[in-house]
Design an enzyme around this catalytic site. Structure first.
Site, PDB file in Angstrom:
ATOM      1  N   ASP A  25      -0.820  -0.292   8.165  1.00 45.44           N
ATOM      2  CA  ASP A  25      -1.179  -1.716   8.222  1.00 45.44           C
ATOM      3  C   ASP A  25      -1.698  -2.072   9.614  1.00 45.44           C
ATOM      4  OD1 ASP A  25      -1.463  -4.304   7.374  1.00 45.44           O
ATOM      5  OD2 ASP A  25       0.673  -4.798   7.469  1.00 45.44           O
ATOM      6  N   HIS A  42     -10.851  -0.313   9.515  1.00 48.31           N
ATOM      7  CA  HIS A  42     -10.488   0.720   8.530  1.00 48.31           C
ATOM      8  C   HIS A  42     -11.065   2.064   8.953  1.00 48.31           C
ATOM      9  CE1 HIS A  42      -8.850  -2.395   6.126  1.00 48.31           C
ATOM     10  NE2 HIS A  42     -10.005  -2.929   5.763  1.00 48.31           N
ATOM     11  N   LEU A 136       1.634  21.490   2.721  1.00 51.78           N
ATOM     12  CA  LEU A 136       1.938  20.052   2.783  1.00 51.78           C
ATOM     13  C   LEU A 136       1.314  19.395   1.556  1.00 51.78           C
ATOM     14  CD1 LEU A 136       2.805  17.420   4.443  1.00 51.78           C
ATOM     15  CD2 LEU A 136       0.456  17.397   5.283  1.00 51.78           C
TER      16      LEU A 136
HETATM   17  C1  FPP Z   1      -4.221  -2.250   5.991  1.00 48.02           C
HETATM   18  O1  FPP Z   1      -4.797  -2.965   7.043  1.00 48.02           O
HETATM   19  C2  FPP Z   1      -5.005  -1.072   5.641  1.00 48.02           C
HETATM   20  C3  FPP Z   1      -5.718  -0.913   4.488  1.00 48.02           C
HETATM   21  C4  FPP Z   1      -5.765  -1.919   3.430  1.00 48.02           C
HETATM   22  C5  FPP Z   1      -6.531   0.291   4.225  1.00 48.02           C
HETATM   23  C6  FPP Z   1      -6.059   1.588   4.787  1.00 48.02           C
HETATM   24  C7  FPP Z   1      -7.214   2.513   4.902  1.00 48.02           C
HETATM   25  C8  FPP Z   1      -7.428   3.415   5.883  1.00 48.02           C
HETATM   26  C9  FPP Z   1      -6.450   3.691   6.932  1.00 48.02           C
HETATM   27  C10 FPP Z   1      -8.708   4.166   6.003  1.00 48.02           C
HETATM   28  C11 FPP Z   1      -9.030   5.146   5.001  1.00 48.02           C
HETATM   29  C12 FPP Z   1      -7.928   6.026   4.600  1.00 48.02           C
HETATM   30  C13 FPP Z   1      -8.101   7.079   3.793  1.00 48.02           C
HETATM   31  C14 FPP Z   1      -6.968   7.886   3.330  1.00 48.02           C
HETATM   32  C15 FPP Z   1      -9.448   7.444   3.360  1.00 48.02           C
HETATM   33  P1  FPP Z   1      -5.152  -4.486   6.832  1.00 48.02           P
HETATM   34  O2  FPP Z   1      -6.586  -4.589   6.477  1.00 48.02           O
HETATM   35  O3  FPP Z   1      -4.209  -5.093   5.841  1.00 48.02           O
HETATM   36  O4  FPP Z   1      -4.898  -5.050   8.276  1.00 48.02           O
HETATM   37  P2  FPP Z   1      -4.463  -6.538   8.681  1.00 48.02           P
HETATM   38  O5  FPP Z   1      -3.118  -6.766   8.050  1.00 48.02           O
HETATM   39  O6  FPP Z   1      -4.405  -6.473  10.159  1.00 48.02           O
HETATM   40  O7  FPP Z   1      -5.519  -7.444   8.147  1.00 48.02           O
END
Ligand code: FPP
Length: 247
Positions: A25, A42, A136
């Site tokens: 997050d 992201h 893994l």
């Molecule tokens: C949460 O941050 C994160 C996500 C919704 C997406 C997670 C994706 C990745 C780490 C990249 C790609 C991963 C793979 C495995 C290909 P948020 O957008 O909710 O952040 P915020 O709470 O600060 O708005």
């Protein structure tokens, strides 16, 4: 301490968590702090994914579960969903060969019927390519919600009872557990959430019944191998009782 020193300490301590689950997050906030569009947060989070995979391999964690996209995330703006789907494909294109060489078995778990056909087929190919690896297991949870997973398991049970394959009296915890996406994995020992939020957000509710929780203030794009090892060290200092008293 440096990551490698922490790793040495973790090995001395013993008791490495077999299964580590992570709610990644804070990508959006990381981008906002830099006046960048959210998708760049992201994108930057992808290198943290690489870091925790490598860190887990080095520490001999058996299963790493990453919450990459929740069912609720489908409600985000279309442009952000599109960016996340193409990042997933980019991640697969870039990392498949190395993941395979590192002995990582990748699984993509969730309601994949909602993925774009190209994202779904990229995911399928990665899963097939790495199916025989065993160092893994990397569970990528995409289009996943824990309540929906439990409803799916309940339906599978109901169908088996209806069709005479399962006695009503045989419906027990094992009957449900064995119908979860994670049926062949031990439960998470350690659940990490980044960015300072103190919530489970519909992730592995059944499986995390006895997981140790570790909330890190670090935003996901800044989360490194060192932070993973700090979480594992904290885990090693916990007193896990599973409802019993300490011996
Ligand atoms: C949460 O941050 C994160 C996500 C919704 C997406 C997670 C994706 C990745 C780490 C990249 C790609 C991963 C793979 C495995 C290909 P948020 O957008 O909710 O952040 P915020 O709470 O600060 O708005």
């Amino acid at each position: 301490m440096k990551a490698d020193d922490l790793l040495a300490q973790i090995r001395v301590n013993g008791q490495v968590p077999r299964h580590v689950a992570i709610i990644m997050d804070g990508n959006g906030r990381w981008a906002r702090e830099r006046n960048l569009p959210r998708p760049l947060g992201h994108r930057s989070g992808m290198k943290s994914v690489r870091a925790v995979v490598e860190g887990s391999l080095a520490a001999a964690v058996e299963v790493l579960s990453l919450f990459a996209f929740s069912q609720e995330n489908w409600q985000r703006p279309p442009a952000e969903i599109k960016a996340l789907m193409s990042l997933l494909q980019e991640y697969i294109a870039r990392e498949a060969k190395e993941l395979n060489e590192q002995g990582v078995r990748v699984r993509v778990l969730g309601d994949l019927s909602r993925l774009t056909p190209s994202a779904a087929s990229a995911a399928e190919q990665l899963v097939a390519l790495t199916a025989d690896n065993s160092r893994l297991t990397l569970n990528l949870f995409i289009s996943y919600g824990s309540r929906a997973e439990l409803v799916r398991a309940a339906r599978l049970i109901a169908r088996d009872v209806r069709d005479g394959r399962l006695d009503l009296e045989a419906v027990d915890e094992e009957a449900l557990r064995s119908r979860l996406y994670t049926s062949d994995c031990p439960d998470p020992d350690l659940l990490i959430r980044t960015s300072g939020e103190q919530r489970i957000s519909n992730f592995l509710l059944w499986q995390c019944a006895y997981a140790e929780l570790y909330m890190s203030p670090v935003l996901w794009p800044d989360f490194s191998r060192r932070h993973l090892y700090e979480a594992i060290m904290a885990y090693q200092n916990r007193d896990r009782r599973f409802g019993r008293v300490t011996a």
